[in-house]
Design a protein around this motif. Structure first.
Motif, PDB file in Angstrom:
ATOM      1  N   GLU A  69      22.686 -41.983  45.512  1.00 51.81           N
ATOM      2  CA  GLU A  69      22.829 -40.478  46.062  1.00 51.81           C
ATOM      3  C   GLU A  69      21.874 -39.664  45.857  1.00 51.81           C
ATOM      4  N   SER A  73      18.966 -38.050  49.228  1.00 52.07           N
ATOM      5  CA  SER A  73      19.049 -36.576  49.270  1.00 52.07           C
ATOM      6  C   SER A  73      17.273 -36.333  49.604  1.00 52.07           C
ATOM      7  N   ARG A 101      22.070 -42.058  55.798  1.00 53.40           N
ATOM      8  CA  ARG A 101      22.116 -40.587  55.559  1.00 53.40           C
ATOM      9  C   ARG A 101      20.678 -40.004  56.218  1.00 53.40           C
ATOM     10  N   ARG A 102      19.587 -40.644  56.137  1.00 52.52           N
ATOM     11  CA  ARG A 102      18.418 -40.037  56.451  1.00 52.52           C
ATOM     12  C   ARG A 102      18.324 -40.182  57.867  1.00 52.52           C
ATOM     13  N   CYS A 103      18.743 -41.244  58.323  1.00 55.66           N
ATOM     14  CA  CYS A 103      18.922 -41.138  60.189  1.00 55.66           C
ATOM     15  C   CYS A 103      19.657 -40.091  60.633  1.00 55.66           C
ATOM     16  N   ARG A 104      20.838 -39.669  59.907  1.00 58.65           N
ATOM     17  CA  ARG A 104      21.590 -38.580  60.308  1.00 58.65           C
ATOM     18  C   ARG A 104      21.044 -37.480  59.993  1.00 58.65           C
ATOM     19  N   GLU A 105      20.470 -37.065  58.783  1.00 60.10           N
ATOM     20  CA  GLU A 105      20.152 -35.517  58.582  1.00 60.10           C
ATOM     21  C   GLU A 105      18.804 -35.403  59.205  1.00 60.10           C
ATOM     22  N   GLU A 106      17.812 -36.215  59.349  1.00 57.95           N
ATOM     23  CA  GLU A 106      16.541 -35.919  59.726  1.00 57.95           C
ATOM     24  C   GLU A 106      16.359 -35.964  61.503  1.00 57.95           C
ATOM     25  N   TYR A 107      17.008 -37.068  61.866  1.00 63.81           N
ATOM     26  CA  TYR A 107      17.012 -37.198  63.397  1.00 63.81           C
ATOM     27  C   TYR A 107      18.338 -37.154  64.171  1.00 63.81           C
ATOM     28  N   GLY A 108      19.487 -36.827  63.530  1.00 63.95           N
ATOM     29  CA  GLY A 108      20.555 -36.345  64.254  1.00 63.95           C
ATOM     30  C   GLY A 108      21.307 -37.476  64.735  1.00 63.95           C
ATOM     31  N   CYS A 110      24.260 -39.693  65.015  1.00 65.57           N
ATOM     32  CA  CYS A 110      25.529 -39.645  64.805  1.00 65.57           C
ATOM     33  C   CYS A 110      26.428 -40.679  65.227  1.00 65.57           C
ATOM     34  N   TYR A 127      15.305 -46.354  60.725  1.00 65.89           N
ATOM     35  CA  TYR A 127      14.540 -45.400  60.337  1.00 65.89           C
ATOM     36  C   TYR A 127      13.107 -45.660  60.433  1.00 65.89           C
TER      37      TYR A 127
END
Length: 517
Positions: A69, A73, A101-108, A110, A127
């Motif tokens: 976790e 982040s 999570r990095r793929c989702r938060e940095e590059y959207g 979904c 990534y």
């Protein structure tokens, strides 16, 4: 990383660094080979009362699920360095949850990345080998297609990176939404490396190549140009291109000059179907005192059809820069320039249809502006700088008396309509590709439009009228050409397109203009 090293017990503590500063080089070197002294022991040796012992805290002692976790982040660019701290961290960083999570938060991204397990591709591969590797080409770009230019938007689309070429709607429907077609795509279907595919033509994706030339510039190359050809030869290719570009056939176009321009564009642009260079462009920065929100607009340009223009504000001037162009005024040039300190009061309704009356009003404003320039009182200098303290600020709000604004006012912010709208109609003799223009406007300003001969020969700025209809539409009357252009906002949402600074945006404008000057 130093903080992580200290917490893990694999590096020097903060107290150790302070002691090294107090010692000489030889002592510090010797201290590096000795175990750290407990702060509590130092307190006892100094004769101080022993304090409560503080429990040591180490990331290595945390359970793996909590480390997952924490690491998830952190920015993905920091994780490779974190993997070098110890074997445990390196092993944990192979957990796909972190990279998902990095793929989702940095590059959207979904998409359900779990389905990648079927192909043997991990989220870490997506990534590192796709998103991070090609992150520098995301955003807006202008292709180098001679005078025609263009607008390319490179986005992350699911598990693909796709380059979409944005095209204006078919002439003369300026209020219709933009059209777009894919030029290339990049995806990861195996663990080795990302695959680049050319999407040009009608035979499906085929092998291509992308090279990042330098900062803010990249090129694409097609390795299978036979996929671009059609069985019916050049005639079939031209008819197909004409339907896509203009939404009609050549027989539907009766204007001979327009036919020549269309054929010329097809011949010219088809030379670039195998290799293209792109240069980054930014959306104009926005300020609270702007007349309207700056951005991209679609505009009518006579026989040349619809073109894309970028409206930006520079102090007391507004500028329209061509993103797409034509053989007369190429992409990158400033098609219109508006003096926001010289508002034009349109003639009364009964005289509005009289072209000579409108021309008289505009030329009077031009003479007034030229007089101010000769006196060194140009309130709308090309640099966008305000006049020197004490200099005349020019007429405000278009009043006949030419009252000056209070010192320190922003100029554009003061241009607020006194009425919800005033009647507007084109003077007799002024041509327009689109007769469905608004019949009321908020305000008008003096401006100049750039005209030139074929091949951008003998360019000159001629007087005109900038008409603000609403937040999303404006127009421009070219007095010398007796022509009217209607502009409508491009309402697409663009990511990764903001300029890092106003200076970077101005530099970008200079660069794209210099390419066609």
């Amino acid at each position: 990383m130093a903080v992580c090293a200290r917490l893990c017990g694999v590096g020097p503590s903060r107290g150790c660094r302070r002691r090294q500063h107090r010692r000489g080089p030889a002592e510090a070197a010797s201290a590096d080979s000795e175990p750290d002294t407990d702060p509590e022991e130092e307190r006892i040796e100094a004769g101080a009362a022993p304090g409560p012992s503080a429990p040591r805290c180490s990331l290595l002692e945390l359970p793996p699920e909590l480390l997952v976790e924490i690491f998830a982040s952190l920015p993905g660019t920091d994780l490779p360095s974190l993997a070098q701290v110890c074997t445990k961290f390196r092993r944990i960083l192979h957990t796909d949850t972190i990279w998902r999570r990095r793929c989702r938060e940095e590059y959207g991204v979904c998409e359900n990345l779990r389905k990648l397990e079927i192909t043997g591709v991990s989220c870490r591969d997506v990534y590192a080998k796709l998103l991070h590797r090609y992150r520098h080409i995301l955003g807006l770009w202008q292709p180098d297609i001679g005078p025609y230019g263009g607008l390319l938007n490179v986005v992350v689309d699911g598990l693909f990176i796709i380059g979409w070429m944005y095209l204006p709607p078919h002439d003369p429907h300026v209020d219709d939404p933009m059209r777009f077609k894919p030029l290339f795509r990049i995806h990861l279907m195996e663990r080795k490396s990302a695959t680049v595919e050319c999407m040009y033509g009608h035979k499906g994706p085929h092998h291509g190549h992308i090279q990042i030339v330098k900062k803010d510039e990249f090129s694409t190359k097609c390795n299978q140009t036979d996929h671009h050809r059609m069985s019916g030869g050049r005639q079939e290719e031209f008819r197909t291109w004409l339907r896509e570009e203009w939404g009609r056939t050549l027989e539907d176009i009766f204007h001979e000059h327009m036919q020549e321009l269309i054929l010329m564009k097809f011949i010219y642009t088809s030379q670039y179907d195998n290799c293209l260079t792109y240069r980054r462009i930014y959306l104009p920065p926005s300020h609270p005192d702007d007349l309207i929100k700056p951005g991209l607009f679609k505009g009518t340009y006579g026989s040349h059809g619809l073109e894309i223009v970028m409206l930006s504000f520079h102090g007391r001037r507004a500028r329209g820069t061509k993103i797409t162009g034509d053989p007369n005024i190429p992409a990158g040039q400033q098609t219109v320039e508006v003096d926001l300190r010289h508002r034009i009061q349109l003639p009364e309704a009964e005289n509005l249809r009289n072209f000579n009356e409108l021309s008289r009003v505009v030329l009077e404003v031009r003479e007034q502006q030229e007089g101010e320039q000769e006196d060194g009182q140009d309130p709308a200098s090309p640099t966008g700088e305000p006049p020197a303290k004490g200099a005349a600020a020019g007429p405000a709000e278009g009043t006949a008396e030419g009252h000056q604004e209070p010192e320190g006012s922003s100029g554009a912010a003061a241009q607020q309509p006194t009425e919800p709208g005033q009647p507007f109609v084109l003077p007799v003799g002024v041509s327009s590709r689109n007769e469905d223009y608004p019949r009321t406007c908020r305000m008008c300003f003096y401006g100049t439009g750039l005209i030139a001969g074929h091949g951008f020969t003998s360019p000159e700025r001629t007087p005109g009228v900038f008409i603000l209809f609403d937040d999303d539409r404006f127009g421009f009357i070219w007095l010398e050409l007796k022509s009217f252009s209607l502009y409508s906002r491009v309402k697409a949402a663009f990511q990764n397109a903001d300029a890092p600074s106003p200076q970077a945006f101005d530099e970008m404008l200079k660069n794209i203009q210099s390419l066609t000057s």
